[in-house]
Design a protein around this motif. Structure first.
Motif, PDB file in Angstrom:
ATOM      1  N   SER A 100       0.819  -1.211   0.000  1.00 19.99           N
ATOM      2  CA  SER A 100       0.000   0.000   0.000  1.00 19.99           C
ATOM      3  C   SER A 100       0.858   1.269   0.000  1.00 19.99           C
ATOM      4  O   SER A 100       0.506   2.267  -0.633  1.00 19.99           O
ATOM      5  CB  SER A 100      -0.933   0.002   1.217  1.00 19.99           C
ATOM      6  N   LYS A 101       1.999   1.235   0.681  1.00 24.22           N
ATOM      7  CA  LYS A 101       2.864   2.410   0.737  1.00 24.22           C
ATOM      8  C   LYS A 101       3.535   2.673  -0.615  1.00 24.22           C
ATOM      9  O   LYS A 101       3.782   3.827  -0.971  1.00 24.22           O
ATOM     10  CB  LYS A 101       3.938   2.239   1.817  1.00 24.22           C
ATOM     11  N   ASN A 102       3.842   1.614  -1.358  1.00 24.38           N
ATOM     12  CA  ASN A 102       4.538   1.752  -2.629  1.00 24.38           C
ATOM     13  C   ASN A 102       3.595   1.950  -3.815  1.00 24.38           C
ATOM     14  O   ASN A 102       4.063   2.014  -4.960  1.00 24.38           O
ATOM     15  CB  ASN A 102       5.419   0.521  -2.881  1.00 24.38           C
ATOM     16  N   THR A 103       2.302   2.029  -3.556  1.00 21.63           N
ATOM     17  CA  THR A 103       1.320   2.269  -4.612  1.00 21.63           C
ATOM     18  C   THR A 103       0.849   3.710  -4.512  1.00 21.63           C
ATOM     19  O   THR A 103       0.263   4.118  -3.505  1.00 21.63           O
ATOM     20  CB  THR A 103       0.118   1.315  -4.482  1.00 21.63           C
ATOM     21  N   ASN A 104       1.123   4.491  -5.554  1.00 23.26           N
ATOM     22  CA  ASN A 104       0.777   5.915  -5.558  1.00 23.26           C
ATOM     23  C   ASN A 104      -0.663   6.083  -6.031  1.00 23.26           C
ATOM     24  O   ASN A 104      -0.936   6.264  -7.220  1.00 23.26           O
ATOM     25  CB  ASN A 104       1.738   6.691  -6.464  1.00 23.26           C
ATOM     26  N   SER A 105      -1.580   6.024  -5.077  1.00 24.49           N
ATOM     27  CA  SER A 105      -2.998   6.149  -5.397  1.00 24.49           C
ATOM     28  C   SER A 105      -3.746   6.562  -4.136  1.00 24.49           C
ATOM     29  O   SER A 105      -3.378   6.142  -3.023  1.00 24.49           O
ATOM     30  CB  SER A 105      -3.547   4.818  -5.922  1.00 24.49           C
TER      31      SER A 105
END
Length: 245
Positions: A100-105
Motif C-alpha cells: 500500500s505504501k509503494n502504490t501511488n494512489s
C-alpha cells in the motif's frame, strides 16, 4: 430556311459566351461579398477581449492539470485488493503495508491507513480511513472552483462589453445624428462579439467543471468500494489480525 439556319448557328456560338459572362459575374459577386475574418472580429471586440482571453487560458490550464491529476488518481492495479486480502489473511501485515505504501494512489493511501490501525476497533479503523479519504477528495477537487468562477463571470464580462459598445454607438449617433440602419448594425454586431466570446468561454468552463466532477465521483466510488472490501477482509473469520507488525 437560310435565315433559320443562320439564327441557330448564332445562338449556338453565343451561348457559351453568355455562360462565361454569367460565371464571371458570379465570381466577381462572390469576391465582392465581404467575409468575416475571425481574428479581426475578435480584435474588434475591444479591450474586454483581453480579460476574456486570459480567462480562457486559465480555464484550459486548470482543466488539463486537473484532468491529468484525477485520471492518475483513478488508476489502480486490478490485483491490488486481492493481494491485500492474501497478505492480511496470511497474517503478513508487513507485506500488505509495503504494498500500500509503494502504490501511488488515493485508494492505496486510504487502505494503508486502515492497515496501520489493524488490531483496533472496526469503528476506529473506518473513521481513520474516512478521514484520509476526505483529504484525498479535497486534493482532487483543488482548483475546480476556478472553473466554476470562470463559468460564471465570463458571460458577465461579455455582456459588459456589449453594453459598453452599445452605449458608445448611441453616443456617436447622438453626436453625428446618423441613425441609418447600417451605422447602428455595424456598431452593435461588432460589440456583441464580447457576448458571444463570454458565453462560449463560460459554457466550455461549465462543461469542463461538470466533467471533472463526474470523474471525481467515479474515483470516490472506487474508494468506497475498496474501503468496504477492506473492512470485509478484517471481519473474515479466517483473517489473521495480529496486534503488532
Amino acid at each position: 430556311m437560310f435565315l433559320g439556319v443562320l439564327s441557330f448557328m448564332m445562338d449556338t456560338l453565343l451561348q457559351p459566351k453568355a455562360d462565361t459572362v454569367a460565371r464571371a459575374t458570379d465570381v466577381a459577386t462572390a469576391a465582392a461579398t465581404p467575409h468575416l475574418d475571425l481574428l479581426e472580429l475578435l480584435k474588434s471586440g475591444g479591450v474586454l477581449m483581453i480579460p476574456l482571453g486570459v480567462l480562457s487560458l486559465i480555464a484550459v490550464f486548470v482543466f488539463v492539470e486537473r484532468y491529468l491529476t484525477i485520471t492518475k488518481a483513478g488508476r489502480l492495479q486490478s490485483n491490488f485488493m486481492p493481494m491485500i486480502r492474501d497478505h492480511i489473511s496470511s497474517g503478513n501485515i508487513a507485506a500488505a503495508r509495503s504494498l500500500s505504501k509503494n502504490t501511488n494512489s488515493p485508494i492505496a493511501r486510504m487502505i494503508d491507513k486502515g492497515i496501520q490501525r489493524i488490531g483496533k476497533p472496526i469503528d476506529n479503523i473506518e473513521k481513520s480511513m474516512e478521514n484520509v479519504g476526505k483529504l484525498e477528495i479535497y486534493k482532487m477537487e483543488k482548483n475546480l472552483t476556478i472553473l466554476s468562477i470562470i463559468a460564471g463571470i465570463a458571460p458577465m464580462f461579455g455582456f459588459l462589453g456589449t453594453i459598453a459598445g452599445m452605449i458608445q454607438t448611441f453616443f456617436n449617433i447622438s453626436i453625428t445624428s446618423d441613425i441609418t440602419l447600417s451605422t447602428i448594425a455595424s456598431g452593435i454586431y461588432v460589440k456583441m462579439v464580447t457576448s458571444a466570446s463570454g458565453l462560449i468561454i463560460g459554457i466550455i468552463a461549465f462543461i469542463g467543471s461538470s466533467y471533472l466532477n463526474a470523474q471525481i465521483d467515479k474515483v470516490i466510488n472506487k474508494m468506497e468500494t475498496a474501503s468496504s472490501d477492506f473492512i470485509d477482509i478484517l471481519q473474515e473469520p479466517t483473517a489473521s489480525q495480529p496486534n503488532k507488525f
